[in-house]
Design a protein around this motif. Structure first.
Motif, PDB file in Angstrom:
ATOM      1  N   TRP A   1       0.822  -1.207   0.000  1.00 47.25           N
ATOM      2  CA  TRP A   1       0.000   0.000   0.000  1.00 47.25           C
ATOM      3  C   TRP A   1       0.850   1.248   0.000  1.00 47.25           C
ATOM      4  O   TRP A   1       1.921   1.295   0.585  1.00 47.25           O
ATOM      5  N   ARG A   2       0.347   2.287  -0.646  1.00 52.19           N
ATOM      6  CA  ARG A   2       1.028   3.566  -0.730  1.00 52.19           C
ATOM      7  C   ARG A   2       0.214   4.637  -0.009  1.00 52.19           C
ATOM      8  O   ARG A   2      -0.804   4.356   0.612  1.00 52.19           O
ATOM      9  N   THR A   3       0.622   5.877  -0.137  1.00 53.23           N
ATOM     10  CA  THR A   3      -0.016   6.988   0.559  1.00 53.23           C
ATOM     11  C   THR A   3      -1.514   7.044   0.282  1.00 53.23           C
ATOM     12  O   THR A   3      -1.955   6.918  -0.859  1.00 53.23           O
ATOM     13  N   GLY A   4      -2.285   7.219   1.355  1.00 50.53           N
ATOM     14  CA  GLY A   4      -3.722   7.368   1.220  1.00 50.53           C
ATOM     15  C   GLY A   4      -4.511   6.101   1.431  1.00 50.53           C
ATOM     16  O   GLY A   4      -5.736   6.154   1.585  1.00 50.53           O
ATOM     17  N   ALA A   5      -3.868   4.942   1.437  1.00 51.33           N
ATOM     18  CA  ALA A   5      -4.591   3.685   1.627  1.00 51.33           C
ATOM     19  C   ALA A   5      -5.053   3.567   3.079  1.00 51.33           C
ATOM     20  O   ALA A   5      -4.350   3.985   3.996  1.00 51.33           O
ATOM     21  N   PRO A   6      -6.243   2.991   3.310  1.00 49.26           N
ATOM     22  CA  PRO A   6      -6.755   2.861   4.676  1.00 49.26           C
ATOM     23  C   PRO A   6      -6.124   1.707   5.447  1.00 49.26           C
ATOM     24  O   PRO A   6      -6.577   1.366   6.528  1.00 49.26           O
ATOM     25  N   THR A   7      -5.095   1.107   4.907  1.00 49.07           N
ATOM     26  CA  THR A   7      -4.366   0.046   5.585  1.00 49.07           C
ATOM     27  C   THR A   7      -2.905   0.160   5.190  1.00 49.07           C
ATOM     28  O   THR A   7      -2.571   0.796   4.188  1.00 49.07           O
ATOM     29  N   THR A   8      -2.018  -0.428   5.981  1.00 46.31           N
ATOM     30  CA  THR A   8      -0.590  -0.298   5.706  1.00 46.31           C
ATOM     31  C   THR A   8       0.117  -1.635   5.544  1.00 46.31           C
ATOM     32  O   THR A   8       1.183  -1.695   4.929  1.00 46.31           O
ATOM     33  N   ALA A   9      -0.437  -2.700   6.087  1.00 49.71           N
ATOM     34  CA  ALA A   9       0.237  -3.998   6.054  1.00 49.71           C
ATOM     35  C   ALA A   9       0.166  -4.616   4.660  1.00 49.71           C
ATOM     36  O   ALA A   9      -0.910  -4.701   4.061  1.00 49.71           O
ATOM     37  N   ASP A  10       1.326  -5.037   4.140  1.00 54.29           N
ATOM     38  CA  ASP A  10       1.345  -5.738   2.857  1.00 54.29           C
ATOM     39  C   ASP A  10       0.555  -7.038   2.964  1.00 54.29           C
ATOM     40  O   ASP A  10       0.462  -7.646   4.039  1.00 54.29           O
ATOM     41  N   ILE A  11      -0.019  -7.468   1.841  1.00 52.68           N
ATOM     42  CA  ILE A  11      -0.758  -8.730   1.793  1.00 52.68           C
ATOM     43  C   ILE A  11      -0.095  -9.627   0.761  1.00 52.68           C
ATOM     44  O   ILE A  11       0.159  -9.198  -0.371  1.00 52.68           O
ATOM     45  N   HIS A  12       0.181 -10.862   1.144  1.00 53.01           N
ATOM     46  CA  HIS A  12       0.842 -11.815   0.260  1.00 53.01           C
ATOM     47  C   HIS A  12      -0.137 -12.938  -0.082  1.00 53.01           C
ATOM     48  O   HIS A  12      -0.743 -13.541   0.810  1.00 53.01           O
ATOM     49  N   PHE A  13      -0.285 -13.213  -1.371  1.00 54.68           N
ATOM     50  CA  PHE A  13      -1.205 -14.236  -1.843  1.00 54.68           C
ATOM     51  C   PHE A  13      -0.423 -15.332  -2.558  1.00 54.68           C
ATOM     52  O   PHE A  13       0.425 -15.036  -3.404  1.00 54.68           O
ATOM     53  N   HIS A  14      -0.718 -16.582  -2.227  1.00 54.92           N
ATOM     54  CA  HIS A  14      -0.133 -17.673  -2.991  1.00 54.92           C
ATOM     55  C   HIS A  14      -1.076 -18.042  -4.129  1.00 54.92           C
ATOM     56  O   HIS A  14      -2.277 -17.819  -4.061  1.00 54.92           O
ATOM     57  N   HIS A  15      -0.519 -18.582  -5.190  1.00 55.14           N
ATOM     58  CA  HIS A  15      -1.278 -18.869  -6.412  1.00 55.14           C
ATOM     59  C   HIS A  15      -2.401 -19.858  -6.138  1.00 55.14           C
ATOM     60  O   HIS A  15      -2.208 -20.867  -5.478  1.00 55.14           O
ATOM     61  N   ASP A  16      -3.597 -19.543  -6.673  1.00 51.85           N
ATOM     62  CA  ASP A  16      -4.745 -20.433  -6.490  1.00 51.85           C
ATOM     63  C   ASP A  16      -5.798 -20.071  -7.527  1.00 51.85           C
ATOM     64  O   ASP A  16      -6.420 -19.020  -7.447  1.00 51.85           O
ATOM     65  N   TRP A  17      -6.017 -20.947  -8.521  1.00 52.81           N
ATOM     66  CA  TRP A  17      -7.026 -20.671  -9.544  1.00 52.81           C
ATOM     67  C   TRP A  17      -8.407 -21.132  -9.123  1.00 52.81           C
ATOM     68  O   TRP A  17      -9.374 -20.950  -9.838  1.00 52.81           O
TER      69      TRP A  17
END
Length: 218
Positions: free
Chosen positions: A199-215
């Motif tokens: 997330w960058r400036t202005g986002a209502p959250t700060t913690a990065d989110i990591h997603f593993h691949h899943d179709w």
């Protein structure tokens, strides 16, 4: 066998929605980002101050059903008002302009104009974070869609966002989150076809989110 068009990567703006019974929808503004397989769709209204206000959004895989000649927009992640019906229809090309969509369950006609300025490389990711929450990102050229399933731990409802590239980040222009000015975020490919959202400036959250691949679907 009845056939239909499976749309290639593009960005579309809805120009007409006309049900067979009832009046045309002249209030909603609808934008659709379509990748090779994934899509992201945001529907808004115009507030009295002239700004675009989020009403609903959804994202997921776009399926083709050859037996019926239909395509189905799977709402793997949905935010805002309920859609209220299966999102299934047929698509036919309008050469040099866009697509004609005819619905099955709702019995409607829609016209989609292709944005010829949205052209370029395609990126698309669908995954889950460490708590099993789904996330989706799709981009065509400098246009993108981001969708996040609800997060009960963080207290955030599901959200869908459309935006544009600015430098090395994306700016969410049409978003389920109240943000003025628009917030920014970055997408980083991860191992095994996963991805991360920073997330960058202005986002209502700060913690990065990591997603593993899943179709698979949420």
């Amino acid at each position: 066998m009845v056939t239909t068009v499976y749309p290639g990567p593009a960005v579309y703006e809805r120009r007409l929605f006309q049900p067979r019974v009832g009046v045309a929808d002249a209030e909603s503004i609808v934008s659709w980002v379509q990748g090779e397989r994934l899509y992201c769709d945001v529907r808004s209204t115009v507030a009295p101050d002239g700004r675009r206000r989020f009403r609903m959004g959804f994202a997921g895989p776009l399926h083709h059903h050859p037996a019926t000649g239909e395509v189905e927009w799977e709402h793997a992640i949905a935010a805002g008002a309920a859609f209220g019906a299966a999102d299934v229809g047929r698509l036919a090309p309008i050469p040099g302009w866009g697509l004609l969509e005819t619905g099955r369950d709702l019995d409607y006609v829609e016209l989609w104009e292709r944005d010829e300025t949205a052209d370029g490389p395609v990126l698309e990711y669908l995954g889950r974070d460490e708590r099993g929450r789904a996330g989706l990102f799709v981009s065509v050229g400098d246009r993108c869609g981001l969708a996040l399933a609800d997060d009960a731990v963080e207290g955030r409802p599901a959200s869908v966002h459309l935006g544009r590239r600015r430098g090395h980040e994306w700016i969410a222009q049409h978003t389920a989150w109240a943000s003025d000015p628009p917030f920014g975020f970055a997408i980083t490919p991860g191992p095994g076809a996963g991805f991360s959202v920073s997330w960058r400036t202005g986002a209502p959250t700060t913690a990065d989110i990591h997603f593993h691949h899943d179709w698979s679907t949420p």
